[in-house]
Design an enzyme around this catalytic site. Sequence first.
Site, PDB file in Angstrom:
ATOM      1  N   GLU A  65       5.207  64.103  11.558  1.00  0.00           N
ATOM      2  CA  GLU A  65       4.992  64.564  12.934  1.00  0.00           C
ATOM      3  C   GLU A  65       4.789  66.078  13.002  1.00  0.00           C
ATOM      4  OE1 GLU A  65       7.501  63.006  16.290  1.00  0.00           O
ATOM      5  OE2 GLU A  65       7.803  65.109  16.620  1.00  0.00           O
TER       6      GLU A  65
ATOM      7  N   SER B 224      12.181  64.403  14.794  1.00  0.00           N
ATOM      8  CA  SER B 224      11.696  63.293  13.968  1.00  0.00           C
ATOM      9  C   SER B 224      10.673  63.841  12.984  1.00  0.00           C
ATOM     10  CB  SER B 224      11.013  62.233  14.829  1.00  0.00           C
ATOM     11  OG  SER B 224      11.898  61.730  15.797  1.00  0.00           O
TER      12      SER B 224
ATOM     13  N   ARG C  22       2.371  61.112  20.596  1.00  0.00           N
ATOM     14  CA  ARG C  22       2.602  62.345  19.827  1.00  0.00           C
ATOM     15  C   ARG C  22       1.310  63.035  19.385  1.00  0.00           C
ATOM     16  NH1 ARG C  22       6.879  61.221  21.444  1.00  0.00           N
ATOM     17  NH2 ARG C  22       8.904  61.571  20.449  1.00  0.00           N
TER      18      ARG C  22
HETATM   19  N1  EPU Z   1      17.230  53.676  13.688  1.00  0.00           N
HETATM   20  C1  EPU Z   1      17.874  53.377  12.514  1.00  0.00           C
HETATM   21  N2  EPU Z   1      18.472  54.401  11.835  1.00  0.00           N
HETATM   22  C2  EPU Z   1      18.452  55.665  12.273  1.00  0.00           C
HETATM   23  C3  EPU Z   1      17.803  55.963  13.469  1.00  0.00           C
HETATM   24  C4  EPU Z   1      17.186  54.954  14.154  1.00  0.00           C
HETATM   25  O1  EPU Z   1      17.898  52.260  12.065  1.00  0.00           O
HETATM   26  O2  EPU Z   1      19.014  56.547  11.591  1.00  0.00           O
HETATM   27  C5  EPU Z   1      16.563  52.583  14.423  1.00  0.00           C
HETATM   28  C6  EPU Z   1      17.449  51.836  15.354  1.00  0.00           C
HETATM   29  O3  EPU Z   1      17.101  50.491  15.263  1.00  0.00           O
HETATM   30  C7  EPU Z   1      17.053  52.355  16.725  1.00  0.00           C
HETATM   31  C8  EPU Z   1      15.594  52.673  16.527  1.00  0.00           C
HETATM   32  O4  EPU Z   1      15.506  53.084  15.166  1.00  0.00           O
HETATM   33  O5  EPU Z   1      17.267  51.405  17.696  1.00  0.00           O
HETATM   34  C9  EPU Z   1      15.071  53.760  17.432  1.00  0.00           C
HETATM   35  O6  EPU Z   1      15.855  54.939  17.247  1.00  0.00           O
HETATM   36  P1  EPU Z   1      15.921  56.078  18.374  1.00  0.00           P
HETATM   37  O7  EPU Z   1      16.276  55.494  19.679  1.00  0.00           O
HETATM   38  O8  EPU Z   1      16.783  57.177  17.856  1.00  0.00           O
HETATM   39  O9  EPU Z   1      14.436  56.540  18.503  1.00  0.00           O
HETATM   40  P2  EPU Z   1      13.348  56.957  17.414  1.00  0.00           P
HETATM   41  O10 EPU Z   1      12.229  55.965  17.547  1.00  0.00           O
HETATM   42  O11 EPU Z   1      13.901  57.158  16.068  1.00  0.00           O
HETATM   43  C10 EPU Z   1      12.002  58.366  19.111  1.00  0.00           C
HETATM   44  C11 EPU Z   1      11.311  59.696  19.073  1.00  0.00           C
HETATM   45  C12 EPU Z   1      12.309  60.813  19.345  1.00  0.00           C
HETATM   46  C13 EPU Z   1      12.960  60.572  20.700  1.00  0.00           C
HETATM   47  C14 EPU Z   1      13.654  59.206  20.665  1.00  0.00           C
HETATM   48  C15 EPU Z   1      14.253  58.830  21.992  1.00  0.00           C
HETATM   49  C16 EPU Z   1       9.435  59.498  17.566  1.00  0.00           C
HETATM   50  C17 EPU Z   1       8.903  59.799  16.211  1.00  0.00           C
HETATM   51  N3  EPU Z   1      10.683  59.894  17.795  1.00  0.00           N
HETATM   52  O12 EPU Z   1      12.878  58.349  18.002  1.00  0.00           O
HETATM   53  O13 EPU Z   1      11.589  62.015  19.404  1.00  0.00           O
HETATM   54  O14 EPU Z   1      13.901  61.576  21.010  1.00  0.00           O
HETATM   55  O15 EPU Z   1      12.677  58.192  20.336  1.00  0.00           O
HETATM   56  O16 EPU Z   1      13.246  58.537  22.882  1.00  0.00           O
HETATM   57  O17 EPU Z   1       8.727  58.927  18.398  1.00  0.00           O
HETATM   58  C18 EPU Z   1      10.757  63.765  18.031  1.00  0.00           C
HETATM   59  O18 EPU Z   1       9.631  63.338  18.291  1.00  0.00           O
HETATM   60  O19 EPU Z   1      10.918  64.773  17.296  1.00  0.00           O
HETATM   61  C19 EPU Z   1      11.908  63.067  18.552  1.00  0.00           C
HETATM   62  C20 EPU Z   1      13.142  63.420  18.266  1.00  0.00           C
END
Ligand code: EPU
Length: 363
Positions: free
Chosen positions: A355, A251, A174
């Site tokens: 972010e 995010s 990012r």
């Molecule tokens: N989780 C929770 N609660 C929540 C959401 C997530 O406990 O409300 C935990 C779960 O354990 C889940 C893990 O977090 O397995 C990962 O969640 P998710 O797959 O939704 O991915 P993320 O790490 O929260 C990242 C990116 C997103 C991208 C998704 C999918 C960042 C900061 N965010 O989110 O990017 O779409 O992976 O690849 O790296 C963005 O950057 O704006 C964005 C939306």
Amino acid sequence: MWDLSIVGQLVDSGAFVSENLELSGLTTLRVGGRARVVAECATTEILVDVVRLLDSSNIPTLILAGGSNLVIGDDGFDGVVVRVSNTAVRIDEDAVRADAGVEWDRVVAQVVDAELGGLECLSGIPGSTGATPVQNVGAYGVEVGSMLRRVHLLDRTTGETRWVEPEALGLGYRTSILKHSDAALVLEVELAVHPDGLSEPLRYRELAAALDAPEGCRLPSAQVRDAVLDLRRGKGMVLDPADHDTWSAGSFFTNPVVTDAELTRVLGAIEARLGDVAVPQYPADGGTKLSAGWLIERAGFTKGYPGEGAVARLSTKHALALTNRGTATSADLLALARDVRKGVLAAFGVRLDPEPVTVGCDL
Ligand code: EPU
């Protein structure tokens, strides 16, 4: 105050100029005060001329394209907002070249429609094409940086334009040298695509599971795009004006990367608070990446926090998205962000970094 006579020169350069415009309408969080002047630039030539003119006149300038990764303060911006609105896209058999102002998902959709692969995991991400290398946008195991061939930049210190290879951009999780810097403006982006029409290998477990396919396999890009859009919609991460869960900057915090020593300490704090739980963690450059969404929820900020009726809340579908329920101000959103950040720090000793880029406000 800078000289408003610049407005005539902006018009002469071909920009469409508005004055005293509400900026909240130009961002996906829908917060932010007014801009004194907005200059909309419909072609690359106009964009280059306008930014050169503003820079040589020393006028405070804010570059704004998709507005999906931006928190603008309630006092707005007392300068000229340059809207990047160039829209050309050219698709070749193994590459796509798109203007910075093109909505990113339109590029992905066109590449998929042309039966080309490589970008499908990046479906449904709000924002403009020019922003994608700036913060090395990523989702479902793919980062823009890995598909990038070159970026056309306006060097704002010299006024020259040049094509730059990805190696020179300092791309990371990012981030890139283009983020938090006004030194260069992205004009166009060129990305490699797969002529065989197949996706990048599936690297994200949740996506592979949704497609009922083994991790590492490649599928027709259209099939993967549909699955990604479904997953994103389920998390409120696809813009929908009727759904306040999507009035966000995606995010709000990046996933924190901790060193080995920090990891031991953080895991200890998690165990002390929650007992023996499985903690999502992934190997990353410089240590281990933890999940900000998970930490936020486990620190007590569950989805929808602080509850019904609040003007700024966590999304009811994803704890990592801060959302505007319709009437939130920038101050409301930032207060929520501070609350969450403080709570996670107190609970687990992890400091979350925002972010989105902030303009005229701070966390
Ligand atoms: N989780 C929770 N609660 C929540 C959401 C997530 O406990 O409300 C935990 C779960 O354990 C889940 C893990 O977090 O397995 C990962 O969640 P998710 O797959 O939704 O991915 P993320 O790490 O929260 C990242 C990116 C997103 C991208 C998704 C999918 C960042 C900061 N965010 O989110 O990017 O779409 O992976 O690849 O790296 C963005 O950057 O704006 C964005 C939306």
